[in-house]
Design an enzyme around this catalytic site. Structure first.
Site, PDB file in Angstrom:
ATOM      1  CG  ASN A   1      -2.518   1.801 -12.647  1.00 56.73           C
ATOM      2  OD1 ASN A   1      -1.919   0.773 -12.366  1.00 56.73           O
ATOM      3  ND2 ASN A   1      -2.153   2.985 -12.198  1.00 56.73           N
TER       4      ASN A   1
ATOM      5  NE  ARG B   1       1.908   2.804 -13.434  1.00 61.94           N
ATOM      6  CZ  ARG B   1       2.092   2.797 -12.110  1.00 61.94           C
ATOM      7  NH1 ARG B   1       1.149   2.365 -11.317  1.00 61.94           N
ATOM      8  NH2 ARG B   1       3.234   3.213 -11.600  1.00 61.94           N
TER       9      ARG B   1
ATOM     10  CG  HIS C   1       6.991   8.118 -10.888  1.00 65.06           C
ATOM     11  ND1 HIS C   1       7.757   8.570  -9.838  1.00 65.06           N
ATOM     12  CD2 HIS C   1       5.995   7.391 -10.344  1.00 65.06           C
ATOM     13  CE1 HIS C   1       7.238   8.136  -8.690  1.00 65.06           C
ATOM     14  NE2 HIS C   1       6.160   7.413  -8.981  1.00 65.06           N
TER      15      HIS C   1
ATOM     16  NE  ARG D   1       8.111   3.388  -2.682  1.00 59.88           N
ATOM     17  CZ  ARG D   1       7.587   3.701  -3.853  1.00 59.88           C
ATOM     18  NH1 ARG D   1       8.267   4.451  -4.709  1.00 59.88           N
ATOM     19  NH2 ARG D   1       6.384   3.274  -4.180  1.00 59.88           N
TER      20      ARG D   1
ATOM     21  CD  GLU E   1       1.537   8.806 -13.582  1.00 59.70           C
ATOM     22  OE1 GLU E   1       2.343   7.869 -13.700  1.00 59.70           O
ATOM     23  OE2 GLU E   1       1.060   9.177 -12.491  1.00 59.70           O
TER      24      GLU E   1
END
Length: 402
Positions: free
Chosen positions: A10, A93, A182, A243, A386
């Site tokens: 990743n 990823r 996600h 955010r 993940e």
């Protein structure tokens, strides 16, 4: 020798996270992180479970090529090097796959070109992902390299959910639509929730709440995503750590006309200075809850806004699905904050939702139900994984078993 190992990479703008897994039993052989790449204070932390030890090194790591070479050296010290005949593939990823990539894909020049073409809709992520891929390909050009896309799980959304109500030609010209993110987490958790219920994924409808510093929700019908909260970018949807999530688009025009703010300043405001940190100065839910418990009204309002938005999405996705078998909380906040889980479903008893206080208070790394026995809709805590999802998809592709 049977090739059963998958290295998951990743690559971020200044970091590389990695895990090496043996897919015979999905066990982790090694995990690590290289951070602050390009700085004098770079750090590599490596844990080898085969040797039962953790090592760290600090000092300048100039770029991603140097970082991956350092990772390869650490793995080799434990007999797990990139030259191992047991290594089947490297899984990467990739944040944005647009509409092109709907499943894991073996990387070739055409794939690289398309990931590069998607940079305008993922300017912070796809360039770093590409750098990691190209470096890994240079180190092992003979090895299958597989891209697993954050957006892929959401490509099953119907057009009625994916399209924004703007001029179609303009939207198509600039690739403006809801992509969602996600996706590897939502895929893993929705299937794990079905397993927890003793059912097949195609037999259940699940609302997945991925609540970390970044947060997103998805409505999954019979194993397929039909709606998700993030959109063209990861800014839309739930209140997050930094955010804003949903807001009136005209806020941006107002800030430009009245506040004199530039596009870049507004981008920074909404992505890095909003959400929980903008509301109360903290983006750590543990700290916010501590302040709430001490009577801090600013923290209380931030928490209430966070929960209000979350509850709105639960209700909306209940309506989208028509029938809900389970709601699954996952990621850092979802897995660890009992107050968030309790507050999110409070008052939704008429929808068949409830949380058992004692079950909710239990801390565990295992998937578990926290709803009272006999509740119409199961409420679950399902730790996400993940990296395992990326490894599983990668291995299924290269081994021809998926």
């Amino acid at each position: 020798m049977t090739k059963t190992r998958v290295l998951v990479l990743n690559s971020g703008s200044s970091s590389v996270k990695y895990q090496l897994l043996d897919m015979r039993d999905s066990s982790r052989l090694a995990v690590g992180l290289v951070e602050r790449i390009g700085e004098h204070t770079s750090r590599l932390s490596h844990t080898a479970f085969t040797a039962r030890q953790t090592r760290e090194q600090t000092g300048p790591i100039a770029d991603h090529e140097a970082a991956l070479k350092a990772v390869a050296e650490e793995l080799a010290r434990d007999g797990l090097g990139l030259d191992s005949p047991e290594l089947a593939a490297i899984g990467h990823r990739v944040v944005h796959g647009g509409r092109t990539f709907t499943e894991p894909t073996v990387i070739d020049d055409a794939v690289l070109d398309e990931i590069e073409r998607l940079i305008p809709v993922a300017p912070l992520h796809n360039p770093a992902n590409l750098t990691g891929i190209r470096t890994a390909m240079a180190l092992r050009p003979d090895l299958p390299q597989v891209a697993v896309f954050d957006t892929a799980f959401h490509t099953t959304m119907p057009e009625s959910a994916a399209r924004y109500a703007i001029d179609v030609r303009t939207a198509d010209r600039h690739r403006i639509r809801r992509y969602g993110f996600h996706g590897t987490s939502h895929a893993f958790v929705s299937r794990a929730t079905a397993k927890l219920l003793g059912k097949a994924p195609e037999d259940v409808n699940v609302i997945v709440l991925h609540l970390g510093n970044g947060a997103s929700a998805s409505a999954v019908r019979k194993g397929r995503c039909v709606e998700t909260s993030m959109g063209l970018t990861p800014l839309e949807g739930l209140v997050m750590g930094t955010r804003s999530g949903d807001l009136d688009p005209a806020v941006i025009f107002h800030l430009a006309r009245v506040g004199g703010m530039s596009v870049d300043e507004t981008d920074t405001l909404l992505n890095k200075e909003s959400g929980l940190v903008g509301l109360c100065g903290d983006n750590d839910m543990r700290e916010i809850r501590r302040r709430v418990d001490e009577g801090d009204e600013e923290a209380r309002l931030a928490f209430d806004i966070y929960i209000h938005r979350l509850k709105k999405y639960i209700g909306a996705y209940y309506a989208v699905l028509g029938r809900v078998d389970a709601i699954a909380f996952t990621a850092g906040v979802g897995e660890n904050s009992a107050p968030v889980r309790e507050a999110a479903v409070a008052g939704l008893e008429e929808l068949g939702l409830a949380v058992d206080g004692d079950l909710n208070a239990v801390r565990s790394g295992e998937p578990r139900l926290i709803s009272p026995p006999g509740t119409r809709v199961a409420v679950a805590v399902v730790p996400t994984d993940e990296e395992l999802e990326i490894a599983t998809q990668t291995y299924a592709l290269v081994a021809g078993t998926g």
